[in-house]
Design a protein around this motif. Structure first.
Motif, PDB file in Angstrom:
ATOM      1  N   ASN A 126       0.832  -1.210   0.000  1.00 23.58           N
ATOM      2  CA  ASN A 126       0.000   0.000   0.000  1.00 23.58           C
ATOM      3  C   ASN A 126       0.864   1.256   0.000  1.00 23.58           C
ATOM      4  N   GLN A 127       1.942   1.255   0.806  1.00 25.15           N
ATOM      5  CA  GLN A 127       2.826   2.413   0.867  1.00 25.15           C
ATOM      6  C   GLN A 127       3.547   2.622  -0.460  1.00 25.15           C
ATOM      7  N   VAL A 128       3.994   1.533  -1.067  1.00 28.13           N
ATOM      8  CA  VAL A 128       4.656   1.637  -2.371  1.00 28.13           C
ATOM      9  C   VAL A 128       3.685   2.198  -3.404  1.00 28.13           C
ATOM     10  N   GLU A 129       2.441   1.744  -3.360  1.00 27.73           N
ATOM     11  CA  GLU A 129       1.409   2.247  -4.280  1.00 27.73           C
ATOM     12  C   GLU A 129       1.253   3.765  -4.102  1.00 27.73           C
ATOM     13  N   ILE A 130       1.205   4.220  -2.873  1.00 28.47           N
ATOM     14  CA  ILE A 130       1.084   5.658  -2.592  1.00 28.47           C
ATOM     15  C   ILE A 130       2.312   6.400  -3.104  1.00 28.47           C
ATOM     16  N   ASP A 131       3.508   5.856  -2.807  1.00 28.46           N
ATOM     17  CA  ASP A 131       4.750   6.488  -3.263  1.00 28.46           C
ATOM     18  C   ASP A 131       4.788   6.585  -4.784  1.00 28.46           C
ATOM     19  N   LEU A 132       4.398   5.499  -5.448  1.00 32.61           N
ATOM     20  CA  LEU A 132       4.419   5.474  -6.902  1.00 32.61           C
ATOM     21  C   LEU A 132       3.455   6.505  -7.487  1.00 32.61           C
ATOM     22  N   LYS A 133       2.272   6.623  -6.909  1.00 36.45           N
ATOM     23  CA  LYS A 133       1.307   7.619  -7.393  1.00 36.45           C
ATOM     24  C   LYS A 133       1.830   9.035  -7.197  1.00 36.45           C
ATOM     25  N   ASN A 134       2.504   9.271  -6.068  1.00 39.90           N
ATOM     26  CA  ASN A 134       3.077  10.592  -5.830  1.00 39.90           C
ATOM     27  C   ASN A 134       4.156  10.916  -6.860  1.00 39.90           C
ATOM     28  N   ILE A 135       4.959   9.911  -7.209  1.00 34.82           N
ATOM     29  CA  ILE A 135       5.996  10.112  -8.222  1.00 34.82           C
ATOM     30  C   ILE A 135       5.357  10.378  -9.579  1.00 34.82           C
ATOM     31  N   ILE A 136       4.336   9.607  -9.934  1.00 29.76           N
ATOM     32  CA  ILE A 136       3.642   9.805 -11.218  1.00 29.76           C
ATOM     33  C   ILE A 136       3.057  11.209 -11.288  1.00 29.76           C
ATOM     34  N   GLU A 137       2.532  11.683 -10.172  1.00 28.22           N
ATOM     35  CA  GLU A 137       1.936  13.022 -10.124  1.00 28.22           C
ATOM     36  C   GLU A 137       2.966  14.100 -10.439  1.00 28.22           C
ATOM     37  N   GLU A 138       4.243  13.836 -10.164  1.00 26.25           N
ATOM     38  CA  GLU A 138       5.307  14.818 -10.393  1.00 26.25           C
ATOM     39  C   GLU A 138       5.852  14.800 -11.823  1.00 26.25           C
ATOM     40  N   MET A 179       8.947   6.399 -18.072  1.00 20.86           N
ATOM     41  CA  MET A 179       9.533   5.246 -17.380  1.00 20.86           C
ATOM     42  C   MET A 179      10.959   5.559 -16.927  1.00 20.86           C
ATOM     43  N   THR A 180      11.718   6.268 -17.780  1.00 26.44           N
ATOM     44  CA  THR A 180      13.085   6.663 -17.414  1.00 26.44           C
ATOM     45  C   THR A 180      13.059   7.587 -16.199  1.00 26.44           C
ATOM     46  N   ASN A 181      12.154   8.570 -16.225  1.00 29.11           N
ATOM     47  CA  ASN A 181      12.048   9.503 -15.100  1.00 29.11           C
ATOM     48  C   ASN A 181      11.604   8.803 -13.821  1.00 29.11           C
ATOM     49  N   LEU A 182      10.642   7.892 -13.944  1.00 32.69           N
ATOM     50  CA  LEU A 182      10.193   7.140 -12.765  1.00 32.69           C
ATOM     51  C   LEU A 182      11.339   6.314 -12.196  1.00 32.69           C
ATOM     52  N   ARG A 183      12.081   5.648 -13.067  1.00 32.04           N
ATOM     53  CA  ARG A 183      13.201   4.817 -12.619  1.00 32.04           C
ATOM     54  C   ARG A 183      14.238   5.660 -11.874  1.00 32.04           C
ATOM     55  N   LYS A 184      14.565   6.851 -12.409  1.00 32.57           N
ATOM     56  CA  LYS A 184      15.556   7.728 -11.763  1.00 32.57           C
ATOM     57  C   LYS A 184      15.103   8.140 -10.374  1.00 32.57           C
ATOM     58  N   VAL A 185      13.834   8.538 -10.247  1.00 35.73           N
ATOM     59  CA  VAL A 185      13.319   8.975  -8.943  1.00 35.73           C
ATOM     60  C   VAL A 185      13.290   7.803  -7.963  1.00 35.73           C
ATOM     61  N   ILE A 186      12.894   6.635  -8.448  1.00 36.13           N
ATOM     62  CA  ILE A 186      12.836   5.448  -7.585  1.00 36.13           C
ATOM     63  C   ILE A 186      14.236   5.104  -7.074  1.00 36.13           C
ATOM     64  N   GLU A 187      15.239   5.139  -7.974  1.00 38.24           N
ATOM     65  CA  GLU A 187      16.618   4.827  -7.564  1.00 38.24           C
ATOM     66  C   GLU A 187      17.167   5.900  -6.633  1.00 38.24           C
ATOM     67  N   LYS A 188      16.922   7.160  -6.952  1.00 37.84           N
ATOM     68  CA  LYS A 188      17.433   8.266  -6.146  1.00 37.84           C
ATOM     69  C   LYS A 188      16.879   8.216  -4.726  1.00 37.84           C
ATOM     70  N   ASN A 189      15.585   7.924  -4.602  1.00 40.34           N
ATOM     71  CA  ASN A 189      14.947   7.900  -3.287  1.00 40.34           C
ATOM     72  C   ASN A 189      14.960   6.516  -2.650  1.00 40.34           C
ATOM     73  N   LYS A 190      15.621   5.570  -3.315  1.00 38.36           N
ATOM     74  CA  LYS A 190      15.749   4.196  -2.798  1.00 38.36           C
ATOM     75  C   LYS A 190      14.393   3.611  -2.405  1.00 38.36           C
ATOM     76  N   ILE A 191      13.444   3.780  -3.320  1.00 38.83           N
ATOM     77  CA  ILE A 191      12.105   3.226  -3.086  1.00 38.83           C
ATOM     78  C   ILE A 191      12.122   1.755  -3.460  1.00 38.83           C
ATOM     79  N   TYR A 192      11.647   0.931  -2.548  1.00 43.14           N
ATOM     80  CA  TYR A 192      11.633  -0.511  -2.751  1.00 43.14           C
ATOM     81  C   TYR A 192      10.353  -0.892  -3.456  1.00 43.14           C
ATOM     82  N   LEU A 193      10.497  -1.514  -4.625  1.00 44.27           N
ATOM     83  CA  LEU A 193       9.339  -2.005  -5.365  1.00 44.27           C
ATOM     84  C   LEU A 193       9.349  -3.518  -5.310  1.00 44.27           C
ATOM     85  N   PRO A 194       8.382  -4.116  -4.590  1.00 44.91           N
ATOM     86  CA  PRO A 194       8.357  -5.569  -4.495  1.00 44.91           C
ATOM     87  C   PRO A 194       8.171  -6.189  -5.873  1.00 44.91           C
TER      88      PRO A 194
END
Length: 195
Positions: A126-138, A179-194
Protein backbone atom coordinates in the motif's frame (compact mmCIF):
# COMPACT_ATOMS: atom_id res chain seq x y z
CA UNK A 1 -24.09 -5.28 -42.14
CA UNK A 2 -25.97 -4.78 -38.85
CA UNK A 3 -26.10 -1.22 -37.60
CA UNK A 4 -24.22 -2.22 -34.42
CA UNK A 5 -21.31 -3.34 -36.64
CA UNK A 6 -20.99 -0.02 -38.48
CA UNK A 7 -17.87 2.09 -37.92
CA UNK A 8 -18.16 5.14 -35.68
CA UNK A 9 -17.99 7.58 -38.61
CA UNK A 10 -21.03 6.04 -40.32
CA UNK A 11 -22.99 5.97 -37.07
CA UNK A 12 -22.21 9.66 -36.55
CA UNK A 13 -23.44 10.40 -40.08
CA UNK A 14 -26.64 8.43 -39.41
CA UNK A 15 -27.21 10.30 -36.14
CA UNK A 16 -26.71 13.67 -37.83
CA UNK A 17 -29.21 12.54 -40.48
CA UNK A 18 -31.80 11.90 -37.75
CA UNK A 19 -31.25 8.29 -36.63
CA UNK A 20 -31.36 8.60 -32.83
CA UNK A 21 -30.53 4.91 -32.39
CA UNK A 22 -27.10 5.49 -33.97
CA UNK A 23 -26.02 7.61 -31.01
CA UNK A 24 -27.24 4.94 -28.58
CA UNK A 25 -24.98 2.42 -30.33
CA UNK A 26 -22.02 4.81 -30.08
CA UNK A 27 -22.67 5.42 -26.37
CA UNK A 28 -22.94 1.69 -25.66
CA UNK A 29 -19.80 1.00 -27.65
CA UNK A 30 -17.62 3.53 -25.81
CA UNK A 31 -19.25 4.20 -22.44
CA UNK A 32 -16.93 2.03 -20.34
CA UNK A 33 -13.78 3.75 -21.62
CA UNK A 34 -15.28 7.22 -21.32
CA UNK A 35 -16.70 6.55 -17.86
CA UNK A 36 -13.44 4.92 -16.75
CA UNK A 37 -11.41 7.87 -18.01
CA UNK A 38 -13.58 10.38 -16.15
CA UNK A 39 -13.60 8.32 -12.96
CA UNK A 40 -9.82 7.95 -13.04
CA UNK A 41 -9.58 11.74 -12.87
CA UNK A 42 -12.36 12.71 -10.45
CA UNK A 43 -12.46 9.79 -7.97
CA UNK A 44 -16.15 10.26 -7.26
CA UNK A 45 -18.97 8.26 -8.85
CA UNK A 46 -21.58 11.04 -8.61
CA UNK A 47 -19.28 13.62 -10.18
CA UNK A 48 -18.26 11.06 -12.81
CA UNK A 49 -21.88 10.45 -13.76
CA UNK A 50 -22.54 14.19 -13.95
CA UNK A 51 -19.54 14.79 -16.20
CA UNK A 52 -20.38 11.70 -18.29
CA UNK A 53 -23.89 13.04 -18.91
CA UNK A 54 -22.64 16.56 -19.58
CA UNK A 55 -20.12 15.14 -22.05
CA UNK A 56 -22.90 13.56 -24.08
CA UNK A 57 -25.05 16.69 -23.87
CA UNK A 58 -22.14 18.50 -25.52
CA UNK A 59 -21.71 15.71 -28.07
CA UNK A 60 -25.42 15.86 -28.96
CA UNK A 61 -25.43 19.66 -29.14
CA UNK A 62 -22.33 19.73 -31.35
CA UNK A 63 -23.60 17.05 -33.70
CA UNK A 64 -27.11 18.51 -33.91
CA UNK A 65 -25.84 22.00 -34.66
CA UNK A 66 -23.01 20.68 -36.86
CA UNK A 67 -20.53 22.93 -35.09
CA UNK A 68 -16.83 22.26 -34.54
CA UNK A 69 -16.93 18.59 -35.39
CA UNK A 70 -14.33 17.11 -37.69
CA UNK A 71 -14.33 13.44 -36.80
CA UNK A 72 -11.88 11.84 -39.21
CA UNK A 73 -12.65 8.42 -37.73
CA UNK A 74 -11.73 9.43 -34.19
CA UNK A 75 -15.08 9.68 -32.40
CA UNK A 76 -13.79 8.21 -29.11
CA UNK A 77 -10.81 10.58 -29.01
CA UNK A 78 -13.09 13.54 -29.70
CA UNK A 79 -15.48 12.54 -26.89
CA UNK A 80 -12.56 11.97 -24.48
CA UNK A 81 -11.28 15.46 -25.29
CA UNK A 82 -14.70 16.90 -24.44
CA UNK A 83 -14.72 14.94 -21.16
CA UNK A 84 -11.19 16.10 -20.38
CA UNK A 85 -12.15 19.75 -20.87
CA UNK A 86 -15.17 19.29 -18.59
CA UNK A 87 -12.97 17.69 -15.93
CA UNK A 88 -10.53 20.60 -16.14
CA UNK A 89 -13.43 23.04 -15.80
CA UNK A 90 -14.74 21.12 -12.79
CA UNK A 91 -11.43 21.22 -10.92
CA UNK A 92 -10.23 24.63 -12.02
CA UNK A 93 -11.68 26.21 -8.86
CA UNK A 94 -10.16 23.53 -6.64
CA UNK A 95 -6.71 24.16 -8.16
CA UNK A 96 -5.95 20.43 -8.19
CA UNK A 97 -6.95 17.21 -9.87
CA UNK A 98 -7.01 14.17 -7.58
CA UNK A 99 -5.01 11.17 -8.67
CA UNK A 100 -6.20 8.65 -6.11
CA UNK A 101 -9.56 6.95 -6.11
CA UNK A 102 -11.48 6.18 -2.93
CA UNK A 103 -12.82 2.77 -3.84
CA UNK A 104 -12.49 0.19 -6.57
CA UNK A 105 -9.06 1.61 -7.21
CA UNK A 106 -7.03 0.06 -9.95
CA UNK A 107 -3.89 -1.08 -8.23
CA UNK A 108 -0.46 -1.47 -9.72
CA UNK A 109 -0.46 -4.74 -7.77
CA UNK A 110 -3.88 -5.90 -8.94
CA UNK A 111 -2.32 -8.79 -10.80
CA UNK A 112 -0.89 -10.26 -7.58
CA UNK A 113 -3.04 -13.21 -6.62
CA UNK A 114 -1.46 -14.33 -3.34
CA UNK A 115 -4.32 -13.98 -0.86
CA UNK A 116 -2.10 -15.14 1.97
CA UNK A 117 -0.11 -11.91 2.14
CA UNK A 118 0.61 -10.99 5.71
CA UNK A 119 -0.37 -7.62 7.16
CA UNK A 120 3.14 -6.22 6.98
CA UNK A 121 3.50 -7.10 3.29
CA UNK A 122 0.10 -5.57 2.53
CA UNK A 123 1.11 -2.37 4.34
CA UNK A 124 4.36 -2.22 2.37
CA UNK A 125 2.52 -2.72 -0.92
CA UNK A 126 0.00 0.00 0.00
CA UNK A 127 2.83 2.41 0.87
CA UNK A 128 4.66 1.64 -2.37
CA UNK A 129 1.41 2.25 -4.28
CA UNK A 130 1.08 5.66 -2.59
CA UNK A 131 4.75 6.49 -3.26
CA UNK A 132 4.42 5.47 -6.90
CA UNK A 133 1.31 7.62 -7.39
CA UNK A 134 3.08 10.59 -5.83
CA UNK A 135 6.00 10.11 -8.22
CA UNK A 136 3.64 9.80 -11.22
CA UNK A 137 1.94 13.02 -10.12
CA UNK A 138 5.31 14.82 -10.39
CA UNK A 139 5.91 13.78 -14.01
CA UNK A 140 5.46 16.38 -16.75
CA UNK A 141 1.81 16.52 -17.82
CA UNK A 142 2.26 14.78 -21.17
CA UNK A 143 4.17 11.88 -19.58
CA UNK A 144 1.75 11.56 -16.66
CA UNK A 145 -1.20 11.52 -19.06
CA UNK A 146 0.27 8.63 -21.07
CA UNK A 147 1.09 6.61 -17.93
CA UNK A 148 -2.40 7.14 -16.50
CA UNK A 149 -4.17 6.22 -19.73
CA UNK A 150 -1.97 3.18 -20.36
CA UNK A 151 -1.84 1.63 -16.88
CA UNK A 152 -4.98 2.87 -15.17
CA UNK A 153 -7.36 3.01 -18.14
CA UNK A 154 -5.82 0.15 -20.11
CA UNK A 155 -5.87 2.21 -23.30
CA UNK A 156 -3.76 1.12 -26.26
CA UNK A 157 -1.01 3.41 -27.53
CA UNK A 158 -3.14 4.00 -30.65
CA UNK A 159 -6.10 5.11 -28.50
CA UNK A 160 -3.80 7.38 -26.46
CA UNK A 161 -2.37 8.78 -29.68
CA UNK A 162 -5.86 9.51 -31.02
CA UNK A 163 -6.92 11.13 -27.75
CA UNK A 164 -3.86 13.34 -27.36
CA UNK A 165 -3.63 14.22 -31.04
CA UNK A 166 0.01 13.17 -31.38
CA UNK A 167 1.56 10.31 -33.33
CA UNK A 168 1.93 6.81 -31.90
CA UNK A 169 5.73 7.31 -31.99
CA UNK A 170 5.41 10.47 -29.89
CA UNK A 171 3.13 8.61 -27.47
CA UNK A 172 5.66 5.78 -27.18
CA UNK A 173 8.42 8.33 -26.67
CA UNK A 174 6.48 10.00 -23.86
CA UNK A 175 6.01 6.62 -22.21
CA UNK A 176 9.72 5.86 -22.53
CA UNK A 177 10.65 9.21 -20.98
CA UNK A 178 8.09 8.68 -18.20
CA UNK A 179 9.53 5.25 -17.38
CA UNK A 180 13.09 6.66 -17.41
CA UNK A 181 12.05 9.50 -15.10
CA UNK A 182 10.19 7.14 -12.77
CA UNK A 183 13.20 4.82 -12.62
CA UNK A 184 15.56 7.73 -11.76
CA UNK A 185 13.32 8.97 -8.94
CA UNK A 186 12.84 5.45 -7.59
CA UNK A 187 16.62 4.83 -7.56
CA UNK A 188 17.43 8.27 -6.15
CA UNK A 189 14.95 7.90 -3.29
CA UNK A 190 15.75 4.20 -2.80
CA UNK A 191 12.11 3.23 -3.09
CA UNK A 192 11.63 -0.51 -2.75
CA UNK A 193 9.34 -2.00 -5.37
CA UNK A 194 8.36 -5.57 -4.50
CA UNK A 195 8.70 -7.96 -7.40
Amino acid sequence: MAKSQLPDALLVDKYIAGDENALAILVNRHQSKIYGYIYSKVSDRDVTEDIFQETFFKVIHTLKTKKYYNEEGKFLSWVLRIASNLIIDKFRNDKKMPLNRDTDEVSVFSKITDNALNVETKMIKNQVEIDLKNIIEELPHDQKEVVMMRYYLDMSFKEISDFTGVSVNTTLGRMRYAMTNLRKVIEKNKIYLPS
